[in-house]
Each structure stands twice: as C-alpha cells, then as structure tokens.
Design a protein around this motif. Structure first.
Motif, PDB file in Angstrom:
ATOM      1  N   ARG A   1      42.989 -35.943   7.380  1.00  0.00           N
ATOM      2  CA  ARG A   1      41.621 -35.448   7.337  1.00  0.00           C
ATOM      3  C   ARG A   1      41.152 -35.419   5.885  1.00  0.00           C
ATOM      4  O   ARG A   1      41.792 -34.814   5.024  1.00  0.00           O
ATOM      5  N   TYR A   2      40.035 -36.080   5.625  1.00  0.00           N
ATOM      6  CA  TYR A   2      39.485 -36.130   4.270  1.00  0.00           C
ATOM      7  C   TYR A   2      38.040 -35.665   4.270  1.00  0.00           C
ATOM      8  O   TYR A   2      37.354 -35.689   5.297  1.00  0.00           O
ATOM      9  N   ASN A   3      37.580 -35.280   3.093  1.00  0.00           N
ATOM     10  CA  ASN A   3      36.284 -34.653   2.902  1.00  0.00           C
ATOM     11  C   ASN A   3      35.733 -35.244   1.605  1.00  0.00           C
ATOM     12  O   ASN A   3      36.375 -35.149   0.559  1.00  0.00           O
ATOM     13  N   VAL A   4      34.555 -35.893   1.662  1.00  0.00           N
ATOM     14  CA  VAL A   4      34.104 -36.634   0.486  1.00  0.00           C
ATOM     15  C   VAL A   4      32.585 -36.616   0.346  1.00  0.00           C
ATOM     16  O   VAL A   4      31.858 -36.623   1.342  1.00  0.00           O
ATOM     17  N   GLY A   5      32.112 -36.570  -0.907  1.00  0.00           N
ATOM     18  CA  GLY A   5      30.678 -36.663  -1.148  1.00  0.00           C
ATOM     19  C   GLY A   5      30.360 -36.618  -2.631  1.00  0.00           C
ATOM     20  O   GLY A   5      31.140 -36.114  -3.443  1.00  0.00           O
ATOM     21  N   TYR A   6      29.184 -37.151  -2.977  1.00  0.00           N
ATOM     22  CA  TYR A   6      28.741 -37.210  -4.375  1.00  0.00           C
ATOM     23  C   TYR A   6      27.345 -36.629  -4.492  1.00  0.00           C
ATOM     24  O   TYR A   6      26.514 -36.768  -3.605  1.00  0.00           O
ATOM     25  N   SER A   7      27.062 -35.953  -5.608  1.00  0.00           N
ATOM     26  CA  SER A   7      25.766 -35.352  -5.899  1.00  0.00           C
ATOM     27  C   SER A   7      25.500 -34.216  -4.894  1.00  0.00           C
ATOM     28  O   SER A   7      26.331 -33.318  -4.782  1.00  0.00           O
ATOM     29  N   GLN A   8      24.379 -34.222  -4.160  1.00  0.00           N
ATOM     30  CA  GLN A   8      24.223 -33.208  -3.116  1.00  0.00           C
ATOM     31  C   GLN A   8      25.431 -33.263  -2.183  1.00  0.00           C
ATOM     32  O   GLN A   8      25.909 -32.226  -1.711  1.00  0.00           O
ATOM     33  N   GLY A   9      25.932 -34.470  -1.956  1.00  0.00           N
ATOM     34  CA  GLY A   9      27.127 -34.615  -1.129  1.00  0.00           C
ATOM     35  C   GLY A   9      28.355 -33.973  -1.749  1.00  0.00           C
ATOM     36  O   GLY A   9      29.252 -33.534  -1.030  1.00  0.00           O
ATOM     37  N   GLY A  10      28.416 -33.910  -3.078  1.00  0.00           N
ATOM     38  CA  GLY A  10      29.525 -33.223  -3.736  1.00  0.00           C
ATOM     39  C   GLY A  10      29.463 -31.723  -3.497  1.00  0.00           C
ATOM     40  O   GLY A  10      30.479 -31.077  -3.233  1.00  0.00           O
ATOM     41  N   GLU A  11      28.257 -31.168  -3.581  1.00  0.00           N
ATOM     42  CA  GLU A  11      28.074 -29.751  -3.269  1.00  0.00           C
ATOM     43  C   GLU A  11      28.392 -29.489  -1.805  1.00  0.00           C
ATOM     44  O   GLU A  11      29.030 -28.495  -1.448  1.00  0.00           O
ATOM     45  N   ALA A  12      27.968 -30.412  -0.937  1.00  0.00           N
ATOM     46  CA  ALA A  12      28.256 -30.273   0.491  1.00  0.00           C
ATOM     47  C   ALA A  12      29.753 -30.353   0.755  1.00  0.00           C
ATOM     48  O   ALA A  12      30.286 -29.614   1.597  1.00  0.00           O
ATOM     49  N   THR A  13      30.457 -31.229   0.049  1.00  0.00           N
ATOM     50  CA  THR A  13      31.900 -31.360   0.227  1.00  0.00           C
ATOM     51  C   THR A  13      32.616 -30.075  -0.172  1.00  0.00           C
ATOM     52  O   THR A  13      33.526 -29.611   0.526  1.00  0.00           O
TER      53      THR A  13
ATOM     54  N   VAL B   1      31.924 -27.563   2.583  1.00  0.00           N
ATOM     55  CA  VAL B   1      32.786 -27.786   3.745  1.00  0.00           C
ATOM     56  C   VAL B   1      34.175 -27.222   3.476  1.00  0.00           C
ATOM     57  O   VAL B   1      34.762 -26.548   4.329  1.00  0.00           O
ATOM     58  N   LEU B   2      34.707 -27.492   2.290  1.00  0.00           N
ATOM     59  CA  LEU B   2      36.037 -26.979   1.945  1.00  0.00           C
ATOM     60  C   LEU B   2      36.058 -25.457   1.986  1.00  0.00           C
ATOM     61  O   LEU B   2      37.001 -24.848   2.509  1.00  0.00           O
ATOM     62  N   ARG B   3      35.019 -24.844   1.456  1.00  0.00           N
ATOM     63  CA  ARG B   3      34.965 -23.379   1.488  1.00  0.00           C
ATOM     64  C   ARG B   3      34.944 -22.859   2.926  1.00  0.00           C
ATOM     65  O   ARG B   3      35.693 -21.940   3.272  1.00  0.00           O
ATOM     66  N   MET B   4      34.103 -23.445   3.776  1.00  0.00           N
ATOM     67  CA  MET B   4      34.000 -22.958   5.148  1.00  0.00           C
ATOM     68  C   MET B   4      35.282 -23.215   5.929  1.00  0.00           C
ATOM     69  O   MET B   4      35.709 -22.375   6.742  1.00  0.00           O
ATOM     70  N   VAL B   5      35.907 -24.367   5.705  1.00  0.00           N
ATOM     71  CA  VAL B   5      37.200 -24.630   6.351  1.00  0.00           C
ATOM     72  C   VAL B   5      38.210 -23.580   5.933  1.00  0.00           C
ATOM     73  O   VAL B   5      38.961 -23.038   6.758  1.00  0.00           O
ATOM     74  N   THR B   6      38.240 -23.259   4.646  1.00  0.00           N
ATOM     75  CA  THR B   6      39.174 -22.264   4.120  1.00  0.00           C
ATOM     76  C   THR B   6      38.941 -20.895   4.738  1.00  0.00           C
ATOM     77  O   THR B   6      39.888 -20.211   5.144  1.00  0.00           O
TER      78      THR B   6
END
Length: 423
Positions: A213-225, A228-233
C-alpha cells in the motif's frame, strides 16, 4: 462498460445509519461497506501514456536546465529510462474508469464522491497492491481526475498496481459544493473512502490484491498525502498499513505559508490565494467577505478562480500582480485584524505540522526544492523538523531542484525510479 455493485436494501440502510450516528471527532471511524459505481472503463494505450505523461515531465518542466541536480535525488531515473521501464512492464496494459462512492460532505452527511481508478491488466488478476494518489491543485472541473483520462501519477500503475485518485469535495460528482481547499480532514476522508471503495471493487471482480500500500502526491497532493497518513495513523491503523508515503512539496502549514508570502511580499501562484482563503472560509464557516479580503485585479477576478470554469493554465497567466500587498487588502496583512484573526485561527485548527505523531517505523519520503516559487519551502522544513522528533522512518530530500514545476518533474522521476528499481 459499466460495473455496479448491487447491495441489498438492508445493506444500504446500514450504511446510512452508520453515517447518521454521531461520533466524537477523535474516535476511530469504522468504514461502512462502500456503495460504489464504476463506469466508462477503457484501456489506455502505451503511446498515449508515454506522450501525455512523460513528455509533460520533459517539456513543461524544462528539465534539461536542472538535470545536473539529479545526482542529489535518490532513486531517480532519466525520462528515457522511465520510458524503457514503463515499456518493459506494460504487458497487457492499463485500464481506467470513473468511480463514484459513498463518503461524507463537510457537514458529515452522506455524499456521493467521485474519482478515477487505474488497474494493471494481468491475465491472472494478480496485483502487487494499491496506490492512493492525491492530485495537485486544479481549478476547472474539467481538470479533476474523473474528467481526465490520464493523471501524472498513473505512470506508476504499469509496475503492477491498482491506483485510486479522488476528485475531493467540490469536483466531479460534488461540483456544486464548495471545495474545502487544504482542509486536511475533508481531503483525507475523500481519499481514504475512495481507497475502501476501490478495494471492494477489486475484490468483487476477482482480483488477488497483494499487501503493498502506497500513498503519493505533490503540491496540494503532497498536503493531501500527509493528511491521508495522519488519518490512517489516527483512525485506520487496523485497516490500512502503508508501506511508504511519498510527500512532495505540500503546503502543510497554512499559517507558515501566509507568514512567508507576507514577509516576502511575493507569491508565485496568485490564483491559490483565494482558494486558500475560501477553503478555510467554507471549512469553518468564517463568514468572510472576499470582496474585503482582496484588492486590485484579484478582487476583480477571484470569482473566476472559484467558479471551476477556468483552467489552471489560464488562471496562472491571468494575474500579473505577484506582490502580495497588491493582492490582499491592508487589513488582511495584519494578523491582529479581526477578519484576519478568524482566518489564522482556522489555519491553526487545520495545522498538520506538529499536531500528530506517526507510528513508530512509519516510512515517509519528504521532498521539496528550496527554490520552490509556489509552495514555500518552509512548509517541508518545519514538517521535517517535526517528524524528526518522532520514531518514524524519515527520508528528507531537500535541495536546489528548481522551481515548483521542475521540482514536480524530479519528484515524479524519483518516485517512478523507486517503483522501477523495486519491481
């Protein structure tokens, strides 16, 4: 081609009941079985993928001018090497479709959100795992994933994965809603619910899903990534185990971004200013009158930015004023002004830096160019410092990697290289 999951009436009522039950915001949320619909499924050609994605990296970023920095970026491969790697792993190709799924709106009420899925075609329907991809800043609804056949991050799919990318609230099936730009919780909810719907779709259609399972994004997508990591945690650690999160140049701290553009009297992305203010305004019901927030050409044109009718490229060229003092009203340059104080308070409620702790051993790749002209480097600098104080596994990739778009190219070549080398 259309594939719709058929749920019984009882199952549908259970989902609605689950959403109607009020829970404390900090309680883990048990995901209900998603109601989803997948439509417009089609195959993508290899030539289209190479032309529309890899050529973007080469042409739009002027990558030749920063090629000398490649040795400072881990896993990185050249565009030519990426073309070879994708071609060698193309096999039976990649299919894509639009997904609509059950999630929540800003108020927590049930809402049908949308996005796009990609799946590596294999005869035995075996996949290595699932990638949660998070899109960068868009303006027009035509630019959202469900309305765009090829997204940049889909270049990772041929290495053996399925990928899902949410439109986020305010685009696609929810275009009539306000887009809560940079609202970490709303964004993470949209992406994680899209993941659960995608996983259910794959299982319902006989895919054998590996455990990557991977989670990836850049710019707004970086903030979104990072969101996601925070909410998963905090809420889904028993449901999702992320192998790695690739976080590129995200605006993780709205207040730090505000302080930076005010101090330097410069922003390289004027169109983002009304998106940020309106995002917090919509998310926290601040009641701000944007006619009082902006001046000059921004006051005359901010409604175009928020209309979702104009492309990002058009809006990037529309604004000539990059001096923040010519964008914001004098009152909005002062944190002590009551109007500005409301915005800053909302930004602090939405803060990602230092407000949560990743799990021990959580693997995070944090990328940012110090020369970024759109998302101030201070965002990742502070996030990196905060994460270093935890027991996560952190790989910081900071350097002089050119402007924001050039950094995007190097980020994607690095992430692609990681998947190619670990294939």
């Amino acid at each position: 081609m259309k594939n719709i999951l058929k749920h019984s009436f009882i199952a549908m009522m259970l989902v609605l009941l689950a959403f109607s039950c009020k829970k404390d915001d900090n309680d883990p949320v048990e995901p209900a079985t998603p109601i989803y619909e997948v439509s417009n499924v089609k195959n993508i050609s290899l030539s289209d993928t190479l032309v529309n994605i890899i050529q973007q990296l080469i042409e739009y970023s002027k990558i030749d001018s920063i090629i000398g920095t490649i040795h400072d970026v881990p896993y990185i491969i050249t565009p030519g090497e990426l073309i070879s790697a994708v071609s060698e792993n193309w096999g039976d190709g990649v299919s894509t479709g639009v997904i609509k799924y059950q999630s929540k709106d800003l108020s927590g009420a049930p809402a049908t959100l949308s996005g796009r899925i990609y799946i590596k075609n294999t005869a035995d329907k075996r996949l290595k795992g699932i990638i949660i991809a998070n899109h960068f800043t868009i303006c027009s609804n035509n630019e959202c994933p469900s309305n765009t056949l090829l997204e940049l991050e889909s270049i990772l799919v041929p290495f053996g994965y399925a990928m899902v990318m949410a439109d986020y609230i305010g685009y696609g099936s929810t275009v009539d809603m306000e887009h809560p730009y940079l609202n970490w919780e709303a964004t993470a909810t949209a992406s994680i619910d899209a993941y659960f719907a995608m996983k259910q779709y794959l299982e319902d259609n006989g895919y054998e899903i590996g455990d990557e399972r991977y989670n990836v994004g850049y710019s707004q997508g970086g903030e979104a990534t990072m969101s996601v990591l925070r909410m998963v945690t905090e809420r889904y650690s028993d449901k999702i185990r992320l192998n790695r999160s690739f976080v590129g140049a995200g605006p993780h701290s709205i207040e730090a971004t505000y302080d930076d553009v005010i101090a330097n009297d410069f922003t390289g992305i004027p169109m983002a200013m009304p998106m940020i203010v309106n995002g917090m305004n919509a998310s926290y019901d601040l009641g701000l009158d944007l006619d009082e927030v902006f001046v000059g050409e921004m006051r005359d044109n901010y409604k175009k930015v928020l209309s979702k009718q104009h492309s990002s490229l058009y809006l990037m060229t529309l604004f000539r004023d990059h001096e923040v003092s010519k964008i914001f009203a004098p009152a909005f340059l002062d944190k002590n002004d009551p109007m500005t104080a409301k915005f800053i308070d909302a930004a602090r409620k939405n803060e990602l830096v230092g407000t949560w702790t990743p799990k021990a051993g959580e693997d995070i790749y944090l990328f940012h160019s110090r020369q970024d002209d759109m998302v101030p480097f201070v965002n990742s600098e502070r996030m990196g410092a905060a994460l270093e104080g935890t027991s996560c596994k952190l790989e910081k990739v900071f350097g002089d990697f050119g402007n924001h778009v050039q950094g995007m190219a190097l980020f994607m070549l690095s992430v692609s290289g990681y998947f190619a080398q670990n294939n």
